[in-house]
Design an enzyme around this catalytic site. Structure first.
Site, short mmCIF file in Angstrom:
data_model
loop_
_atom_site.label_atom_id
_atom_site.label_comp_id
_atom_site.label_asym_id
_atom_site.label_seq_id
_atom_site.Cartn_x
_atom_site.Cartn_y
_atom_site.Cartn_z
N PRO A 86 0.81 -1.21 0.00
CA PRO A 86 0.00 0.00 0.00
C PRO A 86 0.85 1.26 0.00
O PRO A 86 1.72 1.43 0.85
CB PRO A 86 -0.83 -0.12 1.28
CG PRO A 86 -0.15 -1.13 2.11
CD PRO A 86 0.64 -2.01 1.22
N GLU A 87 0.61 2.12 -0.98
CA GLU A 87 1.25 3.43 -1.06
C GLU A 87 0.15 4.48 -0.97
O GLU A 87 -0.97 4.16 -0.58
CB GLU A 87 2.05 3.55 -2.37
CG GLU A 87 3.04 2.41 -2.56
CD GLU A 87 3.80 2.48 -3.88
OE1 GLU A 87 3.95 3.58 -4.43
OE2 GLU A 87 4.23 1.43 -4.38
N ARG A 96 19.89 18.45 -4.19
CA ARG A 96 20.36 17.10 -3.85
C ARG A 96 21.01 16.44 -5.06
O ARG A 96 20.51 16.53 -6.16
CB ARG A 96 19.19 16.21 -3.41
CG ARG A 96 18.06 16.97 -2.79
CD ARG A 96 17.86 16.58 -1.36
NE ARG A 96 16.81 17.40 -0.77
CZ ARG A 96 16.30 17.20 0.42
NH1 ARG A 96 16.74 16.21 1.14
NH2 ARG A 96 15.38 17.99 0.90
#
Length: 277
Positions: free
Chosen positions: A2-3, A154
């Site tokens: 599950p996301e 980043r």
DNA sequence: ACACCCTCCTGGAGGC
DNA sequence: TGCCTCCAGGAGGGTG
């Protein structure tokens, strides 16, 4: 696994089903599922509280309680929150029931988890658990500009960065792969090296991919179910995840599976360009 | 800062 | 058919 779209689906259904109900009693059958507080304290403190609503933050299910408090649930790999199932979930015929919340009316709310990675947190201040989470990708604050700011500072590989819940909250392995395919960007690209056009494509792709998955009530590969036990239908719309060797829907070339940051990663090497900066 | 590895945990898939 | 090994992965921890 599950996301965001799966948790969103579960939260919406649970919100409709349990808002206003009172938790009369909690039964913890597998102690380690309660991350905080102690099991005794959890069972004692949650009893008698009313559920004011069910929401989602990142991949956390968030139940607001009265008297004030928060029940946060992370399903990890195989966890389920179910309102369906056996009339007596305490009968012991299901070894994967770990917590049963007995409500003042209707079916009990069960936490079931085959792999036992999922955790529950009962806290006074939700920031104790949610405080470190990054941007919510379906919120108004998640703009292409903001995504550009995040990426530009980043130098990490794009895929591990997008999986990092402290940066963006809610994406997991499936939807990162799907978003990168949709945006036609290679998962090994350095975050800071994306052009403005690529950032805009990635931002749009994340919205498209998550939005479609929510409409389809999530992706059921094996374990995910809605609280009523139903499967999500988004699996038939996946472009790359789990489709190694099958033709890319855009160019017809075979989908490839590589490993990035110890994660299986699916992509079209033709559409998604060069892996280097 | 970032890459990499390990742990948790189990059912299912693959090899022979 | 059966057994054995390996693998999937979210997150948190540790190391280099």
């Amino acid at each position: 696994m599950p996301e965001l779209p799966e948790i969103e689906t579960i939260a919406r259904i649970l919100h409709a089903q349990v808002t206003g109900k009172t938790i009369e009693r909690a039964r913890v059958l597998w102690p380690r599922v309660i991350a905080t507080p102690s099991v005794d304290q959890f069972e004692r403190e949650i009893a008698g509280r009313r559920i004011l609503g069910v929401m989602r933050r990142g991949k956390f299910l968030w139940l607001r309680l009265d008297p004030p408090g928060h029940l946060l649930v992370h399903l990890r790999m195989t966890g389920r929150m179910l309102t369906c199932g056996p009339p007596d979930p305490m009968a012991g015929d299901d070894p994967y029931n770990h917590v049963v919340l007995e409500l003042d009316s209707g079916a009990p709310l069960r936490f079931r988890d085959v792999r036992r990675f999922g955790r529950m947190y009962l806290v006074a201040d939700e920031a104790q658990v949610l405080g470190g989470l990054g941007l919510e990708p379906l919120s108004p604050e998640f703009t292409a500009e903001q995504l550009g700011v995040i990426l530009s500072s980043r130098r990490r590989q794009l895929k591990p960065l997008l999986l990092d819940q402290r940066v963006i909250a809610g994406l997991g392995n499936i939807y990162v792969d799907e978003s990168l395919w949709e945006a036609r960007i290679h998962p090994l690209r350095r975050a800071s090296c994306l052009g403005a056009d690529e950032v805009a494509r990635l931002h749009a792709a994340i919205g498209t991919v998550l939005g479609r998955a929510i409409v389809n009530m999530g992706t059921t590969l094996r374990d995910y179910r809605t609280p009523e036990g139903r499967e999500g239908s988004n699996g038939e719309f996946l472009a790359v995840y789990g489709r190694k060797g099958l033709p890319c829907g855009r160019c017809g070339q075979p989908i490839v599976r590589i490993v990035v940051g110890q994660r299986g990663t699916h992509l079209c090497p033709t559409c998604q360009g060069a892996p280097l900066d």
